[in-house]
Design a protein around this motif. Sequence first.
Motif, PDB file in Angstrom:
ATOM      1  N   THR A 130      24.483  17.639  29.030  1.00  0.00           N
ATOM      2  CA  THR A 130      23.847  18.709  29.810  1.00  0.00           C
ATOM      3  C   THR A 130      24.333  20.065  29.319  1.00  0.00           C
ATOM      4  O   THR A 130      25.534  20.336  29.378  1.00  0.00           O
ATOM      5  CB  THR A 130      24.172  18.565  31.309  1.00  0.00           C
ATOM      6  OG1 THR A 130      23.746  17.292  31.765  1.00  0.00           O
ATOM      7  CG2 THR A 130      23.474  19.648  32.124  1.00  0.00           C
ATOM      8  N   PRO A 131      23.449  20.922  28.813  1.00  0.00           N
ATOM      9  CA  PRO A 131      23.885  22.214  28.268  1.00  0.00           C
ATOM     10  C   PRO A 131      24.518  23.091  29.344  1.00  0.00           C
ATOM     11  O   PRO A 131      24.217  22.961  30.538  1.00  0.00           O
ATOM     12  CB  PRO A 131      22.588  22.827  27.737  1.00  0.00           C
ATOM     13  CG  PRO A 131      21.508  22.159  28.511  1.00  0.00           C
ATOM     14  CD  PRO A 131      21.981  20.771  28.770  1.00  0.00           C
ATOM     15  N   SER A 132      25.385  23.991  28.916  1.00  0.00           N
ATOM     16  CA  SER A 132      26.061  24.891  29.857  1.00  0.00           C
ATOM     17  C   SER A 132      26.275  26.253  29.212  1.00  0.00           C
ATOM     18  O   SER A 132      26.310  26.382  27.985  1.00  0.00           O
ATOM     19  CB  SER A 132      27.410  24.310  30.282  1.00  0.00           C
ATOM     20  OG  SER A 132      28.292  24.254  29.175  1.00  0.00           O
ATOM     21  N   PHE A 133      26.406  27.259  30.056  1.00  0.00           N
ATOM     22  CA  PHE A 133      26.751  28.592  29.568  1.00  0.00           C
ATOM     23  C   PHE A 133      28.232  28.621  29.231  1.00  0.00           C
ATOM     24  O   PHE A 133      29.084  28.319  30.064  1.00  0.00           O
ATOM     25  CB  PHE A 133      26.436  29.659  30.616  1.00  0.00           C
ATOM     26  CG  PHE A 133      25.040  30.204  30.521  1.00  0.00           C
ATOM     27  CD1 PHE A 133      24.706  31.114  29.528  1.00  0.00           C
ATOM     28  CD2 PHE A 133      24.064  29.816  31.420  1.00  0.00           C
ATOM     29  CE1 PHE A 133      23.424  31.626  29.430  1.00  0.00           C
ATOM     30  CE2 PHE A 133      22.779  30.320  31.333  1.00  0.00           C
ATOM     31  CZ  PHE A 133      22.450  31.230  30.332  1.00  0.00           C
ATOM     32  N   LYS A 134      28.554  28.998  28.002  1.00  0.00           N
ATOM     33  CA  LYS A 134      29.934  29.210  27.581  1.00  0.00           C
ATOM     34  C   LYS A 134      30.206  30.713  27.740  1.00  0.00           C
ATOM     35  O   LYS A 134      29.604  31.533  27.043  1.00  0.00           O
ATOM     36  CB  LYS A 134      30.148  28.794  26.123  1.00  0.00           C
ATOM     37  CG  LYS A 134      29.571  27.426  25.736  1.00  0.00           C
ATOM     38  CD  LYS A 134      30.214  26.288  26.475  1.00  0.00           C
ATOM     39  CE  LYS A 134      29.779  24.926  25.926  1.00  0.00           C
ATOM     40  NZ  LYS A 134      28.350  24.621  26.100  1.00  0.00           N
ATOM     41  N   GLN A 135      31.096  31.057  28.679  1.00  0.00           N
ATOM     42  CA  GLN A 135      31.302  32.475  29.017  1.00  0.00           C
ATOM     43  C   GLN A 135      32.668  32.947  28.560  1.00  0.00           C
ATOM     44  O   GLN A 135      33.667  32.228  28.643  1.00  0.00           O
ATOM     45  CB  GLN A 135      31.159  32.681  30.527  1.00  0.00           C
ATOM     46  CG  GLN A 135      31.263  34.148  30.957  1.00  0.00           C
ATOM     47  CD  GLN A 135      30.756  34.369  32.358  1.00  0.00           C
ATOM     48  OE1 GLN A 135      29.684  33.886  32.735  1.00  0.00           O
ATOM     49  NE2 GLN A 135      31.511  35.114  33.156  1.00  0.00           N
ATOM     50  N   SER A 136      32.720  34.179  28.091  1.00  0.00           N
ATOM     51  CA  SER A 136      33.971  34.788  27.646  1.00  0.00           C
ATOM     52  C   SER A 136      34.863  35.077  28.840  1.00  0.00           C
ATOM     53  O   SER A 136      34.422  35.064  30.000  1.00  0.00           O
ATOM     54  CB  SER A 136      33.683  36.094  26.908  1.00  0.00           C
ATOM     55  OG  SER A 136      33.228  37.090  27.824  1.00  0.00           O
ATOM     56  N   ASP A 137      36.123  35.356  28.563  1.00  0.00           N
ATOM     57  CA  ASP A 137      36.989  35.916  29.582  1.00  0.00           C
ATOM     58  C   ASP A 137      36.512  37.329  29.894  1.00  0.00           C
ATOM     59  O   ASP A 137      35.795  37.950  29.096  1.00  0.00           O
ATOM     60  CB  ASP A 137      38.437  35.952  29.092  1.00  0.00           C
ATOM     61  CG  ASP A 137      39.014  34.547  28.890  1.00  0.00           C
ATOM     62  OD1 ASP A 137      38.590  33.622  29.613  1.00  0.00           O
ATOM     63  OD2 ASP A 137      39.881  34.403  28.008  1.00  0.00           O
ATOM     64  N   ASP A 138      36.935  37.855  31.042  1.00  0.00           N
ATOM     65  CA  ASP A 138      36.586  39.235  31.379  1.00  0.00           C
ATOM     66  C   ASP A 138      37.282  40.195  30.413  1.00  0.00           C
ATOM     67  O   ASP A 138      38.429  39.975  30.013  1.00  0.00           O
ATOM     68  CB  ASP A 138      37.013  39.568  32.807  1.00  0.00           C
ATOM     69  CG  ASP A 138      36.173  38.845  33.850  1.00  0.00           C
ATOM     70  OD1 ASP A 138      35.074  38.376  33.496  1.00  0.00           O
ATOM     71  OD2 ASP A 138      36.607  38.752  35.004  1.00  0.00           O
ATOM     72  N   PHE A 139      36.567  41.254  30.033  1.00  0.00           N
ATOM     73  CA  PHE A 139      37.170  42.292  29.198  1.00  0.00           C
ATOM     74  C   PHE A 139      36.936  43.653  29.850  1.00  0.00           C
ATOM     75  O   PHE A 139      36.193  43.767  30.835  1.00  0.00           O
ATOM     76  CB  PHE A 139      36.613  42.254  27.769  1.00  0.00           C
ATOM     77  CG  PHE A 139      35.108  42.127  27.681  1.00  0.00           C
ATOM     78  CD1 PHE A 139      34.269  43.218  27.944  1.00  0.00           C
ATOM     79  CD2 PHE A 139      34.511  40.924  27.324  1.00  0.00           C
ATOM     80  CE1 PHE A 139      32.890  43.117  27.843  1.00  0.00           C
ATOM     81  CE2 PHE A 139      33.131  40.800  27.228  1.00  0.00           C
ATOM     82  CZ  PHE A 139      32.315  41.906  27.484  1.00  0.00           C
TER      83      PHE A 139
END
Length: 215
Positions: free
Chosen positions: A101-110
């Motif tokens: 199942t695809p997912s959003f890969k999100q960065s850490d907050d900057f």
Amino acid sequence: MFKMLRALVVSASIACGLAASAAMAAPQTVYEFAPTERTATPYNDGILASITVAAPTDITAVAQRTLASTSVNVKFLVVNTTTNTVLYSSAAKTFPSDGGTPSFKQSDDFAPITLLPGNTYAIGLVSEQPQSLYYQNAAPPVQNGISMVGFSNAFPYANPAVTGVNPGLGFTLKLVYEEPPVSVPTLSEWSMILLGLLMAGAAALHLQRRRRLIV
């Protein structure tokens, strides 16, 4: 006097609580595009979404929706391709297998980055392992003044650089903005001790005055 000090302390506690609540504002998604078509992203490479904005837009995190069959290491990029300036380049971040199942890969907050009109930005991730990235054969609708104008390639993973802007395709992308935390004033340990002594002194003075009145 004791009652006055107690009221001040209670009021200060309530004010600090409200300030702390205000500091914990939830992040907002300012742009999200999750198409259903997919293409195999080459190893040690990335395909970034290229966008423009109609008004200054602040972002504090970025993401792309992918399908990884194994654990993957990725780096996130925000590049002004008009001025050829790297605005954000993250350290490596590891994501587990998606399990189909695809997912959003999100960065850490900057720290907030302001995207400005008149510039084109390439935003997305570069993967160390192969995974599928999602796209569609047309640009998506404009959201909050943000338009997708195509895509850019980025490679290699070790030291990624962006090459060109290719029009025509809309690649998955999410842009997030979160208010920076508000500084909430607090008392140091010595200040707390001093406040306790003042309150104790005020209480003792209050009791002494009551005894005099009774006598």
